[in-house]
Scaffold this motif. Structure first.
Motif, mmCIF file in Angstrom:
data_model
loop_
_atom_site.group_PDB
_atom_site.id
_atom_site.type_symbol
_atom_site.label_atom_id
_atom_site.label_comp_id
_atom_site.label_asym_id
_atom_site.label_seq_id
_atom_site.Cartn_x
_atom_site.Cartn_y
_atom_site.Cartn_z
ATOM 1 N N ILE A 1 28.193 -96.700 -53.677
ATOM 2 C CA ILE A 1 27.040 -97.382 -54.260
ATOM 3 C C ILE A 1 25.903 -97.475 -53.248
ATOM 4 N N ALA A 2 26.253 -97.812 -52.002
ATOM 5 C CA ALA A 2 25.224 -97.931 -50.967
ATOM 6 C C ALA A 2 24.537 -96.582 -50.744
ATOM 7 N N LEU B 1 24.297 -94.118 -52.864
ATOM 8 C CA LEU B 1 23.480 -93.846 -54.053
ATOM 9 C C LEU B 1 22.154 -94.586 -53.966
ATOM 10 N N TYR B 2 22.230 -95.850 -53.585
ATOM 11 C CA TYR B 2 21.035 -96.682 -53.546
ATOM 12 C C TYR B 2 20.040 -96.123 -52.530
#
Lengths: 283, 355
Positions: B158-159, B161-162
């Motif tokens: 997620i990190a 991706l962000y």
């Protein structure tokens, strides 16, 4: 008492372990007492959505105008309950099977170890995902059972090899001559000797269970109801948190909560390891 | 040696059989019985005769609903042996095996490449940590490595991706290759495939190399204290000879054992990574099928993930005698198996405890 003073001596010298232990303690307190002081209300106020951190909401608000910090505190309990329950089941099954088969040996040992090998080979997470989606439960006990479905196997193997080496020691021979029961032999004679190993595995089993259970909520496989960190991240992602910087606090706060807890557990377990294993301290 | 291979082979076939049976019984015993649900749904749609409904269910679950359970079971297992795992509900025009056959190579590529990269980096970092014990460098690296190995891979995903696809649009956010290339053996396609696999591979390498490094450090430290290393030093062998043939080879052994166990874990972790990076591997389809209640595809993915894990384990088992000749010798193997595991080394399993 010896144990506590040893533990304190190690913690004093190992800053990482000290901080880790303190953080684990804080999370436990938050899980037990948090919901008494903080609550997540039902009132929704879209005009309060994605507020920046303030005194009232130290970590900002979510898309419904509810405080992120209070959701994280309330979400601690369900995560910790499932983690600890699952670790209890994993450790209980692993230790019982490991000690019994290692001590008794023979055909029972061979058969049970073949079964253990099967559980060791089947990939745990896909099996957990399949079971969780089939059973679709919100009951923490059932969830804990699903999460420990394959986790006990590795522990059982490790404990078995220790039990096998204990089998030939004098105190076991002596107890055998006195004719103690199997339950006494396993519980009173063998168990204390693998205790330290089990304690560390207990902590690591909690981190494993938290990893998997948060993952299930994240992917939306476990039912989305109530408050916990996995559900928070799931909702944040579903509301497009990746594409706006407004919701950064909403997305990253539960992620930080998980990472800090997992890291704290690992560092604390390392300190326990050196309490129990004096050899490690020399190196 | 032959009996060693045969034993492993028999065990692998047994596990595959168990998992296939498990998938049969789970679909049948599931609350809300998906077969009955499909039947009701087909009746609701109308326009289908009773025979046609039965045929559709038979196609989806490769099970005839009217037959006795043992006959259904035998049919199902026989179907699985011939590579028939039914049809996905969401797309009855294709077969479960066809969907998986397309997805599996992507998963195997990402899992294999990230396993190799994290193993190599981990072994190198761990050996370095063991060589410079108690130095500032080693302490700092130990901290970083312990930290990274405790972070769940899906959070790193997620990190990444962000930061790398949303804030800075450096990498693509999904797919296995770009829409502007034609699949085949050509430059642009291969570059695109490589480009799309960077983030999924990075996410699993970042979270898994730490486990290897810690394991290697523990293993190397215990070998450094061994008598035969001191004997080699006393004989005046060169440092290089000692590190390579004595310390290196012997501390690698437990790592290779871990390799087999961690394959299953990597396949499991790939479910998260593929879902977040929308990488069309088997884990991605598995989660999609869960969301769409497409149980035949879900069970097919589960069976095939297990089979891939078992085949990879088998390969590692077959390669193992090359690293440790004792293993093919039954007497030596029995001795090694009865020896108590060294508790120092097994406390922190490489790759996590939920394998």
């Amino acid at each position: 008492m010896r144990f506590l003073s040893d533990l304190w001596r190690i913690l004093r010298h190992d800053k990482g372990a000290l901080i880790g232990g303190a953080i684990v303690l804080i999370y436990c307190l938050a899980a037990i007492f948090g919901p008494m002081f903080v609550e997540v209300g039902n009132e929704q106020d879209a005009s309060q959505a994605y507020l920046a951190p303030s005194w009232q909401h130290p970590l900002g608000t979510d898309s419904l105008g509810q405080g992120v910090l209070s959701q994280i505190i309330v979400g601690t309990r369900p995560i910790m309950i499932v983690g600890v329950l699952s670790a209890v089941i994993t450790v209980f099954v692993g230790v019982a099977i490991g000690l019994l088969t290692g001590y008794v040996g023979g055909v029972a040992d061979t058969v049970i170890m073949r079964i253990t090998d099967i559980f060791l080979t089947i990939p745990g997470l896909p099996l957990i995902i399949v079971l969780a989606s089939v059973i679709n439960t919100t009951n923490p006990v059932v969830l804990a059972f699903i999460l420990s479905i394959t986790a006990w196997a590795g522990l059982a193997r490790a404990i078995r090899s220790q039990a096998m080496s204990l089998r030939s020691r004098e105190f076991v021979e002596a107890a055998k001559l006195q004719g103690v029961s199997l339950g006494n032999m396993v519980g009173r004679q063998l168990l204390p000797n693998v205790g330290p190993y089990v304690a560390i595995h207990f902590l690591l089993a909690i981190t494993g269970a938290i990893y998997a259970s948060v993952g299930l909520f994240l992917l939306g496989i476990a039912p989305i109801s109530g408050n916990n960190w996995g559900i928070m991240i799931n909702l944040a992602m579903a509301q497009g948190a990746l594409y706006t910087t407004d919701s950064a606090f909403y997305l990253f706060s539960p992620m930080a909560a998980i990472v800090i807890l997992q890291v704290a557990f690992v560092f604390f377990s390392r300190a326990l390891d050196s309490v129990f294993n004096p050899r490690l301290r020399v190196q | 040696m032959v009996s060693y291979i045969l034993k492993r082979l028999a065990m692998s076939l047994l596990i595959i059989y168990i998992v296939v049976s498990l998938s049969f019984f789970m679909i049948r015993l599931m609350p809300g019985n998906p077969m009955a649900a499909l039947e009701a749904q087909l009746r609701m749609q109308g326009g289908l005769s009773e025979v046609e409904i039965q045929q559709r269910i038979n196609a989806v679950y490769s099970v005839t609903p009217d037959a006795p359970v043992w006959e259904q079971y035998l049919r199902y297992v026989w179907g699985a042996v011939r590579g028939d795992l039914g049809r996905p509900i969401t797309n009855p025009g294709t077969t479960v095996v066809a969907v998986i056959a397309e997805a599996l190579p992507w998963t195997i590529m990402v899992v294999a490449v990230s396993l190799i990269i994290s193993f190599v980096i981990g072994i190198a970092v761990g050996a370095m940590m063991a060589a410079f014990q108690n130095s500032r460098f080693s302490q700092a690296v130990t901290f970083v490595v312990s930290f990274l190995s405790a972070v769940p891979s899906y959070l790193v995903a997620i990190a990444l991706l962000y930061v790398l696809t949303s804030v800075y649009q450096v990498f693509p956010s999904g797919g296995a290759y770009g829409v502007d290339v034609t699949p085949g053996f050509n430059g642009p396609y291969l570059v695109s495939v490589l480009y799309h696999s960077v983030l999924p591979i990075a996410a699993s390498v970042i979270t898994s190399f730490g486990g290897w490094a810690l394991g290697m450090k523990g293993s190397a430290v215990s070998v450094l204290g061994a008598e035969y290393v001191r004997a080699a030093e006393a004989r005046g062998l060169s440092d290089r000879r000692i590190t390579q043939s004595y310390v290196g080879r012997n501390s690698m052994l437990p790592m290779v054992t871990q390799l087999a166990l961690s394959v299953g874990f990597m396949f499991g972790g790939s479910v998260f990574i593929e879902t977040y990076f929308q990488y069309p591997g088997i884990g991605f389809y598995m989660i999609q099928s869960v969301g769409q209640r497409d149980y035949s595809l879900m069970m097919g993915c589960f069976v095939l993930i297990t089979v891939s894990v078992i085949i990879t384990n088998l390969l590692v088992d077959l390669l193992y005698p090359l690293v440790d000749p004792r293993i093919a010798n039954p007497a030596a193997r029995a001795r090694a198996a009865d020896q108590p595991a060294d508790p120092d080394q097994e406390v922190l399993p490489a790759g996590g405890s939920m394998a």
